[in-house]
Design a protein around this motif. Sequence first.
Motif, PDB file in Angstrom:
ATOM      1  N   ASP A 169     -91.867   3.128  13.972  1.00 56.37           N
ATOM      2  CA  ASP A 169     -91.879   4.488  14.527  1.00 56.37           C
ATOM      3  C   ASP A 169     -92.736   5.335  13.593  1.00 56.37           C
ATOM      4  N   PRO A 170     -93.949   5.697  13.965  1.00 49.27           N
ATOM      5  CA  PRO A 170     -94.795   6.446  13.027  1.00 49.27           C
ATOM      6  C   PRO A 170     -94.267   7.850  12.743  1.00 49.27           C
ATOM      7  N   ALA A 171     -93.592   8.460  13.724  1.00 46.70           N
ATOM      8  CA  ALA A 171     -93.018   9.792  13.523  1.00 46.70           C
ATOM      9  C   ALA A 171     -91.951  10.028  14.581  1.00 46.70           C
ATOM     10  N   ILE A 172     -90.707  10.174  14.151  1.00 46.97           N
ATOM     11  CA  ILE A 172     -89.633  10.465  15.098  1.00 46.97           C
ATOM     12  C   ILE A 172     -89.723  11.910  15.584  1.00 46.97           C
ATOM     13  N   ASN A 173     -90.363  12.767  14.783  1.00 47.64           N
ATOM     14  CA  ASN A 173     -90.486  14.180  15.107  1.00 47.64           C
ATOM     15  C   ASN A 173     -91.959  14.589  15.168  1.00 47.64           C
ATOM     16  N   PRO A 174     -92.666  14.176  16.210  1.00 49.66           N
ATOM     17  CA  PRO A 174     -94.101  14.490  16.297  1.00 49.66           C
ATOM     18  C   PRO A 174     -94.414  15.987  16.367  1.00 49.66           C
ATOM     19  N   ASP A 175     -93.584  16.762  17.058  1.00 48.00           N
ATOM     20  CA  ASP A 175     -93.871  18.192  17.194  1.00 48.00           C
ATOM     21  C   ASP A 175     -93.815  18.882  15.840  1.00 48.00           C
ATOM     22  N   GLY A 176     -92.785  18.575  15.066  1.00 50.99           N
ATOM     23  CA  GLY A 176     -92.677  19.171  13.743  1.00 50.99           C
ATOM     24  C   GLY A 176     -93.733  18.650  12.794  1.00 50.99           C
ATOM     25  N   ARG A 177     -94.062  17.366  12.916  1.00 45.80           N
ATOM     26  CA  ARG A 177     -95.078  16.802  12.023  1.00 45.80           C
ATOM     27  C   ARG A 177     -96.418  17.488  12.218  1.00 45.80           C
ATOM     28  N   ASP A 178     -96.813  17.704  13.465  1.00 48.32           N
ATOM     29  CA  ASP A 178     -98.102  18.361  13.692  1.00 48.32           C
ATOM     30  C   ASP A 178     -98.087  19.808  13.209  1.00 48.32           C
ATOM     31  N   ARG A 179     -96.925  20.472  13.295  1.00 47.88           N
ATOM     32  CA  ARG A 179     -96.830  21.841  12.780  1.00 47.88           C
ATOM     33  C   ARG A 179     -97.165  21.849  11.290  1.00 47.88           C
ATOM     34  N   PRO A 223     -74.628  13.547  18.035  1.00 51.26           N
ATOM     35  CA  PRO A 223     -74.475  14.462  19.181  1.00 51.26           C
ATOM     36  C   PRO A 223     -75.501  14.277  20.279  1.00 51.26           C
ATOM     37  N   LEU A 224     -76.697  13.750  19.953  1.00 49.49           N
ATOM     38  CA  LEU A 224     -77.743  13.505  20.950  1.00 49.49           C
ATOM     39  C   LEU A 224     -78.092  14.769  21.736  1.00 49.49           C
ATOM     40  N   ALA A 225     -78.311  15.868  21.020  1.00 52.47           N
ATOM     41  CA  ALA A 225     -78.656  17.123  21.675  1.00 52.47           C
ATOM     42  C   ALA A 225     -80.121  17.188  22.076  1.00 52.47           C
ATOM     43  N   GLN A 226     -80.985  16.419  21.402  1.00 50.32           N
ATOM     44  CA  GLN A 226     -82.423  16.568  21.574  1.00 50.32           C
ATOM     45  C   GLN A 226     -83.053  15.345  22.243  1.00 50.32           C
ATOM     46  N   VAL A 227     -84.136  15.597  22.980  1.00 49.26           N
ATOM     47  CA  VAL A 227     -84.762  14.520  23.768  1.00 49.26           C
ATOM     48  C   VAL A 227     -85.289  13.405  22.881  1.00 49.26           C
ATOM     49  N   GLU A 228     -85.778  13.754  21.688  1.00 49.81           N
ATOM     50  CA  GLU A 228     -86.308  12.716  20.809  1.00 49.81           C
ATOM     51  C   GLU A 228     -85.216  11.717  20.435  1.00 49.81           C
ATOM     52  N   THR A 229     -84.037  12.223  20.090  1.00 50.53           N
ATOM     53  CA  THR A 229     -82.957  11.338  19.670  1.00 50.53           C
ATOM     54  C   THR A 229     -82.349  10.608  20.855  1.00 50.53           C
ATOM     55  N   GLN A 230     -82.290  11.252  21.992  1.00 52.28           N
ATOM     56  CA  GLN A 230     -81.800  10.577  23.196  1.00 52.28           C
ATOM     57  C   GLN A 230     -82.657   9.351  23.496  1.00 52.28           C
ATOM     58  N   SER A 231     -83.972   9.512  23.397  1.00 51.21           N
ATOM     59  CA  SER A 231     -84.877   8.387  23.631  1.00 51.21           C
ATOM     60  C   SER A 231     -84.705   7.317  22.558  1.00 51.21           C
ATOM     61  N   LYS A 232     -84.541   7.766  21.321  1.00 55.28           N
ATOM     62  CA  LYS A 232     -84.402   6.831  20.206  1.00 55.28           C
ATOM     63  C   LYS A 232     -83.137   5.981  20.355  1.00 55.28           C
ATOM     64  N   ILE A 233     -82.026   6.621  20.727  1.00 55.87           N
ATOM     65  CA  ILE A 233     -80.763   5.885  20.859  1.00 55.87           C
ATOM     66  C   ILE A 233     -80.825   4.903  22.020  1.00 55.87           C
ATOM     67  N   ALA A 234     -81.426   5.312  23.121  1.00 56.05           N
ATOM     68  CA  ALA A 234     -81.575   4.388  24.257  1.00 56.05           C
ATOM     69  C   ALA A 234     -82.381   3.162  23.834  1.00 56.05           C
ATOM     70  N   TRP A 235     -83.459   3.394  23.077  1.00 49.09           N
ATOM     71  CA  TRP A 235     -84.261   2.277  22.580  1.00 49.09           C
ATOM     72  C   TRP A 235     -83.445   1.439  21.596  1.00 49.09           C
ATOM     73  N   TYR A 236     -82.704   2.107  20.713  1.00 44.40           N
ATOM     74  CA  TYR A 236     -81.948   1.398  19.685  1.00 44.40           C
ATOM     75  C   TYR A 236     -80.982   0.392  20.306  1.00 44.40           C
ATOM     76  N   HIS A 237     -80.275   0.832  21.338  1.00 43.86           N
ATOM     77  CA  HIS A 237     -79.277  -0.047  21.945  1.00 43.86           C
ATOM     78  C   HIS A 237     -79.896  -1.152  22.801  1.00 43.86           C
TER      79      HIS A 237
END
Length: 846
Positions: A169-179, A223-237
């Motif tokens: 995973d090159p960046a779990i938080n692409p939006d923040g990284r580009d900022r 808590p899975l409040a954010q779309v990035e983590t929701q996608s990550k958890i779905a992939w993880y499982h």
Amino acid sequence: MKNILLLFLFLFTFSNLSFAQKDYYFPGETFTDDIPSPYSYLGYHVGEWHTRYDRMVGYLEKLAESSDMAELKTVGYTNQLRPLVVLVISNANNISNLENIRNNHLKLVDPKVDMPDVSTMPAIINLAYSVHGNEPSGGEAAILSAYWLLASQSDKAKGIRDNAVVMIDPAINPDGRDRHTNWANMHRGFPPVADPLDREHNEIWPSGRVNHYWFDLNRDWLPLAQVETQSKIAWYHSWYPNVVGDFHEMGTNSTYFFEPTKPFGSENPVVPRKNYDEINNKFAGYFSKALDEIGSLYWTKETFDNSYPGYGSTYPDIQGGLGLVFEQGSSRGHIQSSQRGDITFQFTIRNQLKISMATMEAGVKERIYMHQYLREFFKTGMDEAAKNSVKSYVFGDEYDESKNRLFLKLLLDHKIKVYDNDRDISVKGKQFKKGKSWVVPTSQPQYRMVRTMFEKVTEFADSVFYDASSWTMALAYNVPFESQSGFSAGKELSSLETQELAFPEIGNYVAYMVDWSDYFAPKFLHAIQNAGVHVESNALPFTSLTDQGEKEFPAGSLIIPTAFQKMNQADLRNIIQAAAKESGQHVFASTTGFSKAGIDLGSNNISAIQVPKVLMLVGQGTSQYEAGEIWHLMDTKVGMPISKVDLSAFGRLNLFDYKTLIMTSGNYSSLSSGQLTHLKDWLSRGGTIIALRSASQWLQSQGVIQEEYLSINEETTSASKLYASRRDESGAQAIGGSIYNAYLDNTHPLGYGYRMTEIPVYRNTSIFFKPSKSPYQTPVRYTENPLLGGYISPSNLEKVKQSASVLVSPVGRGKVINFIDNPNFRGTWFGTNKLFFNAIFYGDKI
């Protein structure tokens, strides 16, 4: 000519500096020419610039195109529509056989399935970088790690390709990284400036640490409040990796941290001791060797947290893998001075790269051991469940269908088995009805996640916490639940079933009505108000004869009279029906204003709900986390826009254009005396301020509100204490995050929609206000025995018992609604969100 010469000298200098970087990053390595190097794609050597996320993805795409040993997968998208990608690397045979490898690996997770032959199974290794966008060295190390693994001709690289499936995973938080990337690059000097006070090293608000909605994604795995983590958890499982590397940065004056973390005090109670006592130490040997080889200093067994299950390095520990947190002292730019000299971006990247390589090496060498542990983890979970006196948990809110569905979705997303409750039952005095409650057995592979969701823990090996000390999600959702000594249920839920919503047939109605008890009732209200519908609410309960029979409507329900509307009856009906479908609300209608019990529909205790116009102050000095929680809440749960105005622009504001002002925790001392006068004038003329935590302290300090702080006299002693114990002593007095029971006045406008008179609240502050001098303006205050979960010192617990959680301060015709505890914490606390919704929609009715 002079400019051309200067440009040539600049490029020559940097090309010579960078040419040596092959030896700096990969001394003695030989690479195939078939795989493009980062330089050949980017046009600069890694570490010279901060790499934009689109260029990182572009390079990984190029690697996948260039080799049959790599495949790039998109697992989701951020709020700003950047793709969330995972680069999968293994030998060509494994890449062509990924689905079979995945399915065989998943057999390890189910103890009921025969154990596969692990001797030939590849290790599943996940390297995850830049969950905090302004911790950039990890993302650059991801580029180099991918290149090395694909192009290196070394036996080590070949052994990893043959015996592992590595997922980067090159960046779990692409939006923040580009900022942050744009910030660091736009302030880069030539030569770079090492001064820590230079603008390059000091981002403006919001920082790149957070995502689009200003959330810390490294707290969101539970808590899975954010779309990035929701996608990550779905992939993880879909994979259950054996090893997960979670790469971070810390203060510039630090060296490098890898696990093990602080023994016992920072460890999760549901994770087997083997993880901490044996596996962590086994892997630590690989990491120390890697950094020793290049002379980099490091530390272990101090601070950092393995207890809160919502981190990227702790969630894998509760899924049978090994989660590993790595922390590198940051250059926060291209070069920065530290206590040990100047720290360069390249230096931080090299350390992350070496640890990445060591993680892959360890994962391969310990692959059979880790496969066996994965099976052992889920088997011992089932064994523990068999010995546990708690055999199941039953839960369900009879009046809040939407909140039930939100909690069910959370459980299913974490792969927890849930069953319908097929009968009306009473457990420890609580009633759970068939069709409105569900059962979670403890005997299931996700036994330890079940404990995480439902258990209340109040005893700990330590009193100092890096972050939260309690995380019981059933309490966060305020869903009634109880444990049971047996298990009886109906069918298992595989997914959320489609809602069946009641809606009146066409008729000659006096009014439509909606119960405010449902979580998404505010979303319905905003939608119809935004469409121009006139809406009223009741201050006292009533029972109406509706199209569906007698129905009780508690205080705060929505009443939509068919008269007084600016549209015809058909349009009104269409608007209401569309909003009800979108928000999941049951709508009732009555042909008479005469109630069966309680007030009638024309009562003076029913009044119009004013359309709220909300302003939130943001920017330097305010809490980006609290502001982001509110922004996200109103966007995603209500669909209601609020104005986010920078504190520096306050002088241009006319507060009389707004009804409600939100002030998150922070420092508002930048407001001038004239601006403060404007604020007081607006407030006293009928404005409403919603103040969170330290914002209430600031308002108190400025004389805007007149509340009293709570203090309890403590015995003082002159006895000397060991200097080395000072941090633990002071840390034990902090309230890092724990859960408490509080009394709730559900007749107060802030309590509308709640059916209970007690509510769990989350506290992570040491601010203590006394209850209001008015007996009617402390709608939420703590009970006599409030602690539900987490750690608190005895002296602080005494303060909690006597203090307010929410209180209202009247100011002229206006009021300040003080949330001493954050009702929206991390997008997790659905149970207290309604308090905040009520402050917005019903604040003017107090």
